[in-house]
Write a protein that holds these residues in place. Sequence first.
Motif, PDB file in Angstrom:
ATOM      1  N   VAL A  62      -1.457  -9.822   6.834  1.00  0.00           N
ATOM      2  CA  VAL A  62      -1.814  -8.345   6.921  1.00  0.00           C
ATOM      3  C   VAL A  62      -0.894  -7.832   7.684  1.00  0.00           C
ATOM      4  CG1 VAL A  62      -3.420  -6.700   7.087  1.00  0.00           C
ATOM      5  CG2 VAL A  62      -4.013  -8.944   6.375  1.00  0.00           C
ATOM      6  N   ILE A  63      -0.126  -6.673   7.285  1.00  0.00           N
ATOM      7  CA  ILE A  63       0.672  -5.824   8.265  1.00  0.00           C
ATOM      8  C   ILE A  63      -0.238  -4.334   8.366  1.00  0.00           C
ATOM      9  CG2 ILE A  63       3.122  -4.732   7.952  1.00  0.00           C
ATOM     10  CD1 ILE A  63       3.907  -6.956   6.854  1.00  0.00           C
ATOM     11  N   GLY A  64      -0.409  -4.195   9.326  1.00  0.00           N
ATOM     12  CA  GLY A  64      -1.164  -2.868   9.592  1.00  0.00           C
ATOM     13  C   GLY A  64      -0.441  -1.730   9.201  1.00  0.00           C
ATOM     14  N   ALA A  65      -1.287  -0.737   8.964  1.00  0.00           N
ATOM     15  CA  ALA A  65      -0.728   0.648   8.417  1.00  0.00           C
ATOM     16  C   ALA A  65       0.203   1.321   9.410  1.00  0.00           C
ATOM     17  CB  ALA A  65      -1.885   1.555   8.220  1.00  0.00           C
ATOM     18  N   LEU A  79      -1.079  -8.473   2.446  1.00  0.00           N
ATOM     19  CA  LEU A  79      -1.184  -7.000   2.205  1.00  0.00           C
ATOM     20  C   LEU A  79      -0.164  -6.247   3.264  1.00  0.00           C
ATOM     21  CD1 LEU A  79      -4.429  -5.030   1.349  1.00  0.00           C
ATOM     22  CD2 LEU A  79      -3.010  -4.576   3.467  1.00  0.00           C
ATOM     23  N   VAL A  88      -2.336 -11.129  11.180  1.00  0.00           N
ATOM     24  CA  VAL A  88      -2.276  -9.896  11.030  1.00  0.00           C
ATOM     25  C   VAL A  88      -1.408  -9.271  12.303  1.00  0.00           C
ATOM     26  CG1 VAL A  88      -3.980  -7.827  11.376  1.00  0.00           C
ATOM     27  CG2 VAL A  88      -4.692  -9.923  10.437  1.00  0.00           C
ATOM     28  N   LYS A 143       0.323  -5.574  13.778  1.00  0.00           N
ATOM     29  CA  LYS A 143       0.361  -3.939  13.544  1.00  0.00           C
ATOM     30  C   LYS A 143       1.299  -3.463  14.816  1.00  0.00           C
ATOM     31  CE  LYS A 143      -4.194  -4.257  16.304  1.00  0.00           C
ATOM     32  NZ  LYS A 143      -5.338  -4.307  16.613  1.00  0.00           N
ATOM     33  N   GLY A 144       1.236  -2.197  14.675  1.00  0.00           N
ATOM     34  CA  GLY A 144       2.184  -1.402  15.521  1.00  0.00           C
ATOM     35  C   GLY A 144       3.577  -1.433  15.559  1.00  0.00           C
ATOM     36  N   ASN A 165       0.893  -1.205   0.143  1.00  0.00           N
ATOM     37  CA  ASN A 165       0.179   0.077   0.070  1.00  0.00           C
ATOM     38  C   ASN A 165       0.963   1.424  -0.016  1.00  0.00           C
ATOM     39  OD1 ASN A 165      -2.361  -1.366  -0.271  1.00  0.00           O
ATOM     40  ND2 ASN A 165      -3.060  -1.243   1.854  1.00  0.00           N
ATOM     41  N   PRO A 166       0.283   2.317  -0.182  1.00  0.00           N
ATOM     42  CA  PRO A 166       1.083   3.609  -0.606  1.00  0.00           C
ATOM     43  C   PRO A 166       1.891   3.865   0.617  1.00  0.00           C
ATOM     44  CG  PRO A 166      -1.265   4.196  -0.658  1.00  0.00           C
ATOM     45  CD  PRO A 166      -1.316   2.662  -0.294  1.00  0.00           C
TER      46      PRO A 166
HETATM   47  C1  LIG Z   1      -4.230  -3.536  11.307  1.00  0.00           C
HETATM   48  C2  LIG Z   1      -5.637  -3.596  10.491  1.00  0.00           C
HETATM   49  C3  LIG Z   1      -5.546  -4.743   9.555  1.00  0.00           C
HETATM   50  C4  LIG Z   1      -6.462  -3.914  11.657  1.00  0.00           C
HETATM   51  O1  LIG Z   1      -7.993  -4.057  10.868  1.00  0.00           O
HETATM   52  P1  LIG Z   1      -9.200  -4.471  12.024  1.00  0.00           P
HETATM   53  O2  LIG Z   1      -8.902  -5.651  12.369  1.00  0.00           O
HETATM   54  O3  LIG Z   1     -10.354  -4.290  11.073  1.00  0.00           O
HETATM   55  O4  LIG Z   1      -8.920  -3.423  13.015  1.00  0.00           O
HETATM   56  P2  LIG Z   1     -10.189  -2.648  13.739  1.00  0.00           P
HETATM   57  O5  LIG Z   1     -10.306  -1.355  12.866  1.00  0.00           O
HETATM   58  O6  LIG Z   1     -11.374  -3.348  14.068  1.00  0.00           O
HETATM   59  O7  LIG Z   1      -9.252  -1.854  14.959  1.00  0.00           O
HETATM   60  C5  LIG Z   1      -8.988  -2.524  16.016  1.00  0.00           C
HETATM   61  C6  LIG Z   1      -7.938  -2.228  17.110  1.00  0.00           C
HETATM   62  O8  LIG Z   1      -6.780  -1.888  16.192  1.00  0.00           O
HETATM   63  C7  LIG Z   1      -6.315  -0.753  16.249  1.00  0.00           C
HETATM   64  N1  LIG Z   1      -5.573  -0.416  14.910  1.00  0.00           N
HETATM   65  C8  LIG Z   1      -6.105  -0.571  13.712  1.00  0.00           C
HETATM   66  N2  LIG Z   1      -5.277  -0.295  12.775  1.00  0.00           N
HETATM   67  C9  LIG Z   1      -4.177  -0.067  13.423  1.00  0.00           C
HETATM   68  C10 LIG Z   1      -2.792   0.148  12.954  1.00  0.00           C
HETATM   69  N3  LIG Z   1      -2.512   0.030  11.863  1.00  0.00           N
HETATM   70  N4  LIG Z   1      -1.906   0.189  13.869  1.00  0.00           N
HETATM   71  C11 LIG Z   1      -2.049   0.066  15.423  1.00  0.00           C
HETATM   72  N5  LIG Z   1      -3.148  -0.021  15.662  1.00  0.00           N
HETATM   73  C12 LIG Z   1      -4.422  -0.073  14.885  1.00  0.00           C
HETATM   74  C13 LIG Z   1      -7.767   0.134  16.353  1.00  0.00           C
HETATM   75  O9  LIG Z   1      -7.489   1.200  16.699  1.00  0.00           O
HETATM   76  C14 LIG Z   1      -8.350  -0.751  17.447  1.00  0.00           C
HETATM   77  O10 LIG Z   1      -7.793  -0.433  18.807  1.00  0.00           O
HETATM   78  P3  LIG Z   1      -8.981  -0.631  19.885  1.00  0.00           P
HETATM   79  O11 LIG Z   1      -9.199  -2.112  20.083  1.00  0.00           O
HETATM   80  O12 LIG Z   1      -7.810  -0.341  20.934  1.00  0.00           O
HETATM   81  O13 LIG Z   1      -9.856   0.256  19.602  1.00  0.00           O
HETATM   82  C15 LIG Z   1      -5.929  -2.273   9.614  1.00  0.00           C
HETATM   83  O14 LIG Z   1      -6.200  -1.555  10.476  1.00  0.00           O
HETATM   84  C16 LIG Z   1      -4.994  -1.769   8.675  1.00  0.00           C
HETATM   85  O15 LIG Z   1      -3.950  -1.142   9.210  1.00  0.00           O
HETATM   86  N6  LIG Z   1      -4.888  -2.104   7.539  1.00  0.00           N
HETATM   87  C17 LIG Z   1      -4.173  -1.526   6.724  1.00  0.00           C
HETATM   88  C18 LIG Z   1      -4.917  -0.434   5.929  1.00  0.00           C
HETATM   89  C19 LIG Z   1      -4.198   0.383   4.942  1.00  0.00           C
HETATM   90  O16 LIG Z   1      -2.987   0.163   4.429  1.00  0.00           O
HETATM   91  N7  LIG Z   1      -4.752   1.183   4.141  1.00  0.00           N
HETATM   92  C20 LIG Z   1      -4.425   2.112   3.130  1.00  0.00           C
HETATM   93  C21 LIG Z   1      -5.416   1.672   1.829  1.00  0.00           C
HETATM   94  S1  LIG Z   1      -4.692   2.537   0.474  1.00  0.00           S
END
Ligand SMILES: CC(C)(COP(=O)(O)OP(=O)(O)OC[C@H]1O[C@@H](n2cnc3c(N)ncnc32)[C@H](O)[C@@H]1OP(=O)(O)O)[C@@H](O)C(=O)NCCC(=O)NCCS
Length: 217
Positions: free
Chosen positions: A194-197, A176, A210, A212-213, A160-161
């Motif tokens: 999946v690697i979180g943003a 991803l 998955v 993140k962080g 992703n970007p």
């Molecule tokens: C990590 C990820 C996969 C989690 O998705 P999810 O399971 O639907 O997560 P939710 O939105 O339900 O959030 C769950 C918890 O994780 C946290 N969280 C979500 N994304 C996070 C991230 N990237 N880093 C840290 N914490 C994250 C939320 O704040 C939430 O915390 P809480 O339980 O304390 O409230 C997703 O948020 C992500 O980062 N995906 C990549 C998105 C991306 O690249 N987008 C660009 C598109 S071009």
Amino acid sequence: MKTVADDIVVIGAGGFGRETLDVIEAVNADAGAPRWRVLGVVDDAPAAIHLERLAARGYRHLGGVDAAERVLSTAFVVVAIGAPAVRARIAAHLEATGATSATLVHPRAVLGSEVTVGVGSVVCAGVQVSTNVRLGRRVHLNPGAIVGHDTVLGDDVSVNPGAVLSGEVRVSERTLVGAGAVVLQGLRVGADAVIGAAACVTRDVADGVVVKGVPAR
Ligand SMILES: CC(C)(COP(=O)(O)OP(=O)(O)OC[C@H]1O[C@@H](n2cnc3c(N)ncnc32)[C@H](O)[C@@H]1OP(=O)(O)O)[C@@H](O)C(=O)NCCC(=O)NCCS
């Protein structure tokens, strides 16, 4: 030099579909004469807002994958669906019907030496790929992604970007990598992960996980 444009159909009316249209438009502009003639966009269930945005740019919705099968058998296709598993599934269906995939690289992406780009991949503007990199089939490198030297990405990986893959990284199929994430050098990321943003990956990631962080867990 090629003077006749090939027909192409973009699969996916969402954001990445329109970004892929940007890549096609840039390739055409760069080539001087159109390299691609866009017949339209195929999507089984497009959101109204996506259709409006496509129409505003003059692109037609050709219907769903099945309805568009006839045109898909004669034109090139590019599966511009951001979600890796969905992309892989639709691509498998299209391959079974004999569709031919186009590979699209934006002229303002920088590709180093000894780089192979798998069929059906889309490389957006501002991407930097270092040396000796192998991209599998239908890899999506979103705007500004950076792929370090000696890295290998499996089929249907999405970067992703602004994400950064350091050198000697391996990412397996359908994973991803979230926007702005960093994967440190030499690491292995499994399939369907999946690697979180904005994550910083400091250890190998297993299949289907998955993370993140900072550091990613
Ligand atoms: C990590 C990820 C996969 C989690 O998705 P999810 O399971 O639907 O997560 P939710 O939105 O339900 O959030 C769950 C918890 O994780 C946290 N969280 C979500 N994304 C996070 C991230 N990237 N880093 C840290 N914490 C994250 C939320 O704040 C939430 O915390 P809480 O339980 O304390 O409230 C997703 O948020 C992500 O980062 N995906 C990549 C998105 C991306 O690249 N987008 C660009 C598109 S071009």
